[in-house]
Design a protein around this motif. Structure first.
Motif, short mmCIF file in Angstrom:
data_model
loop_
_atom_site.label_atom_id
_atom_site.label_comp_id
_atom_site.label_asym_id
_atom_site.label_seq_id
_atom_site.Cartn_x
_atom_site.Cartn_y
_atom_site.Cartn_z
N ALA A 51 39.89 49.60 47.97
CA ALA A 51 41.03 48.96 47.30
C ALA A 51 41.59 47.83 48.17
O ALA A 51 41.88 46.74 47.68
CB ALA A 51 42.12 50.00 47.02
N GLN A 54 39.78 44.65 48.05
CA GLN A 54 40.02 43.89 46.82
C GLN A 54 41.40 43.23 46.82
O GLN A 54 41.78 42.58 45.85
CB GLN A 54 39.94 44.83 45.61
N GLU A 67 44.18 55.49 43.12
CA GLU A 67 43.65 55.37 41.76
C GLU A 67 44.67 54.71 40.83
O GLU A 67 44.30 53.90 39.99
CB GLU A 67 43.25 56.74 41.23
N LEU A 70 44.64 51.01 41.58
CA LEU A 70 43.43 50.40 41.02
C LEU A 70 43.55 50.22 39.50
O LEU A 70 43.21 49.16 38.96
CB LEU A 70 42.19 51.25 41.34
N THR A 71 44.07 51.25 38.82
CA THR A 71 44.23 51.18 37.37
C THR A 71 45.23 50.11 36.97
O THR A 71 44.98 49.30 36.08
CB THR A 71 44.69 52.55 36.83
N SER A 73 46.13 47.51 38.68
CA SER A 73 45.57 46.20 39.03
C SER A 73 44.61 45.73 37.95
O SER A 73 44.63 44.56 37.55
CB SER A 73 44.86 46.27 40.37
N GLU A 74 43.78 46.66 37.48
CA GLU A 74 42.82 46.29 36.44
C GLU A 74 43.54 45.92 35.14
O GLU A 74 43.19 44.93 34.50
CB GLU A 74 41.86 47.45 36.19
N GLN A 75 44.57 46.68 34.78
CA GLN A 75 45.33 46.40 33.56
C GLN A 75 46.06 45.07 33.64
O GLN A 75 46.13 44.33 32.66
CB GLN A 75 46.33 47.52 33.28
N GLY A 77 45.33 42.56 35.77
CA GLY A 77 44.49 41.44 36.18
C GLY A 77 44.97 40.80 37.47
O GLY A 77 44.71 39.63 37.74
N TYR A 80 47.70 44.96 42.76
CA TYR A 80 48.92 45.75 42.95
C TYR A 80 49.33 45.70 44.43
O TYR A 80 48.50 45.78 45.31
CB TYR A 80 48.65 47.21 42.54
#
Length: 92
Positions: A51, A54, A67, A70-71, A73-75, A77, A80
């Motif tokens: 993480a 990234q 987690e 990560l979630t 951040s993905e949502q 874009g 975090y």
């Protein structure tokens, strides 16, 4: 004086026999511990490192926090902890 499992049964002492058998302790962590707990901890820290590579800054090194970061951040874009953070709700 050999161990019962010794194939040669020709050692002068039990210790000599044990050394000849090249015995090893399977796992001995700091203050005891076990290999599965160490593996979980290492995996958790590895996920945190991934993480961070990234650009994500989780709230802690604990798996649920990583987690979640990560979630989110993905949502979003975005990373975090660097580009955004989730504020704690203000109680009225």
């Amino acid at each position: 004086m050999c161990r019962s499992g010794c194939k040669t049964q020709n050692h002068a002492t039990w210790g000599e026999c044990a050394r000849a058998a090249n015995m090893r302790i399977a796992y001995c962590g700091v203050a005891g511990g076990d290999a599965s707990a160490q593996k979980r901890w290492d995996d958790e820290l590895d996920l945190y490192r991934q993480a961070r590579r990234q650009g994500i800054q989780p709230d802690s090194t604990n798996r649920p926090d990583v987690e979640r970061a990560l979630t989110l951040s993905e949502q979003a874009g975005a990373a975090y902890g660097r580009d955004f953070a989730v504020a704690t709700p203000v109680e009225a």
